[in-house]
Design an enzyme around this catalytic site. Sequence first.
Site, PDB file in Angstrom:
ATOM      1  N   ASP A  31      88.527  59.090 -25.647  1.00 42.74           N
ATOM      2  CA  ASP A  31      88.961  57.695 -25.801  1.00 42.74           C
ATOM      3  C   ASP A  31      90.192  57.675 -26.706  1.00 42.74           C
ATOM      4  OD1 ASP A  31      87.290  54.690 -25.637  1.00 42.74           O
ATOM      5  OD2 ASP A  31      89.099  54.882 -26.856  1.00 42.74           O
ATOM      6  N   ILE A  32      91.198  56.920 -26.296  1.00 43.08           N
ATOM      7  CA  ILE A  32      92.468  56.882 -27.020  1.00 43.08           C
ATOM      8  C   ILE A  32      92.329  56.177 -28.379  1.00 43.08           C
ATOM      9  CG2 ILE A  32      93.428  54.694 -26.149  1.00 43.08           C
ATOM     10  CD1 ILE A  32      95.966  56.285 -25.387  1.00 43.08           C
ATOM     11  N   GLU A  88      86.917  45.744 -21.509  1.00 40.13           N
ATOM     12  CA  GLU A  88      88.378  45.894 -21.554  1.00 40.13           C
ATOM     13  C   GLU A  88      88.921  46.494 -20.252  1.00 40.13           C
ATOM     14  OE1 GLU A  88      91.366  48.698 -23.990  1.00 40.13           O
ATOM     15  OE2 GLU A  88      89.635  48.042 -25.164  1.00 40.13           O
ATOM     16  N   HIS A  93      82.769  53.275 -16.993  1.00 39.98           N
ATOM     17  CA  HIS A  93      82.899  54.367 -17.969  1.00 39.98           C
ATOM     18  C   HIS A  93      81.704  54.351 -18.894  1.00 39.98           C
ATOM     19  CE1 HIS A  93      85.132  50.831 -19.392  1.00 39.98           C
ATOM     20  NE2 HIS A  93      84.808  51.159 -20.634  1.00 39.98           N
ATOM     21  N   HIS A  95      80.629  55.402 -22.531  1.00 32.94           N
ATOM     22  CA  HIS A  95      81.120  55.854 -23.837  1.00 32.94           C
ATOM     23  C   HIS A  95      80.110  56.859 -24.390  1.00 32.94           C
ATOM     24  CE1 HIS A  95      84.146  52.583 -24.731  1.00 32.94           C
ATOM     25  NE2 HIS A  95      83.411  51.934 -23.852  1.00 32.94           N
TER      26      HIS A  95
HETATM   27  P1  AMP Z   1      85.527  48.850 -22.743  1.00 32.90           P
HETATM   28  O1  AMP Z   1      86.129  48.500 -21.400  1.00 32.90           O
HETATM   29  O2  AMP Z   1      85.431  47.645 -23.643  1.00 32.90           O
HETATM   30  O3  AMP Z   1      84.207  49.552 -22.617  1.00 32.90           O
HETATM   31  O4  AMP Z   1      86.497  49.848 -23.474  1.00 32.90           O
HETATM   32  C1  AMP Z   1      87.494  50.575 -22.814  1.00 32.90           C
HETATM   33  C2  AMP Z   1      87.812  51.805 -23.640  1.00 32.90           C
HETATM   34  O5  AMP Z   1      88.867  52.494 -22.994  1.00 32.90           O
HETATM   35  C3  AMP Z   1      88.302  51.507 -25.079  1.00 32.90           C
HETATM   36  O6  AMP Z   1      87.476  52.195 -25.994  1.00 32.90           O
HETATM   37  C4  AMP Z   1      89.745  52.013 -25.091  1.00 32.90           C
HETATM   38  O7  AMP Z   1      90.122  52.585 -26.323  1.00 32.90           O
HETATM   39  C5  AMP Z   1      89.729  53.045 -23.967  1.00 32.90           C
HETATM   40  N1  AMP Z   1      91.027  53.269 -23.343  1.00 32.90           N
HETATM   41  C6  AMP Z   1      91.898  52.348 -22.872  1.00 32.90           C
HETATM   42  N2  AMP Z   1      92.998  52.945 -22.361  1.00 32.90           N
HETATM   43  C7  AMP Z   1      92.820  54.281 -22.497  1.00 32.90           C
HETATM   44  C8  AMP Z   1      93.600  55.432 -22.167  1.00 32.90           C
HETATM   45  N3  AMP Z   1      94.805  55.346 -21.577  1.00 32.90           N
HETATM   46  N4  AMP Z   1      93.111  56.656 -22.469  1.00 32.90           N
HETATM   47  C9  AMP Z   1      91.904  56.786 -23.073  1.00 32.90           C
HETATM   48  N5  AMP Z   1      91.111  55.736 -23.406  1.00 32.90           N
HETATM   49  C10 AMP Z   1      91.566  54.498 -23.124  1.00 32.90           C
END
Ligand code: AMP
Length: 132
Positions: A31-32, A88, A93, A95
């Site tokens: 995760d970024i 988001e 995905h 986590h």
């Molecule tokens: P959520 O959709 O709320 O479960 O979270 C989406 C996750 O994706 C967040 O923790 C972000 O930090 C992560 N994220 C978003 N863009 C990227 C990326 N380009 N590379 C890695 N992680 C990402």
Amino acid sequence: MNEFCIFCKIAKGEIPCNKIYEDKKFLAFLDIQPLNPGHTLIIPKKHFQWVYDVVDQGAYWEVAKKTAHSLVKNLQAEYVMFVTWGLEVPHAHIHVVPRYDNDGHPGFIDFSKKKTISAEKMKEIAERIRKQ
Ligand code: AMP
Ligand code: ZN
């Protein structure tokens, strides 16, 4: 493939990531904005919105399981939490969040507490997790 989806672009290699694992159907990468060092996301390469939409749940969670064991073995995580919410990014995905002693989170994870980790350190962390 959803042309507006950032995780579809990562799955296709159009956007770089710190890769942990890849097979025909799934991809794991850091995760970024990690909640802890080693915070990994497991995605299907095919676009599904929700984790419960993903075909072949057994193989999907097997990747999460292997990643968790590697986080314990190679990053000395005390234990690992699996979380799915997807507010988001609308591409499924899981986590996979390693927990450490005094990691700044209460019993459950405080999602506002992102860690700042340099690009170089992220690369090094990914390499260590890959050693499974
Ligand atoms: P959520 O959709 O709320 O479960 O979270 C989406 C996750 O994706 C967040 O923790 C972000 O930090 C992560 N994220 C978003 N863009 C990227 C990326 N380009 N590379 C890695 N992680 C990402
Ligand atoms: Zn997608």
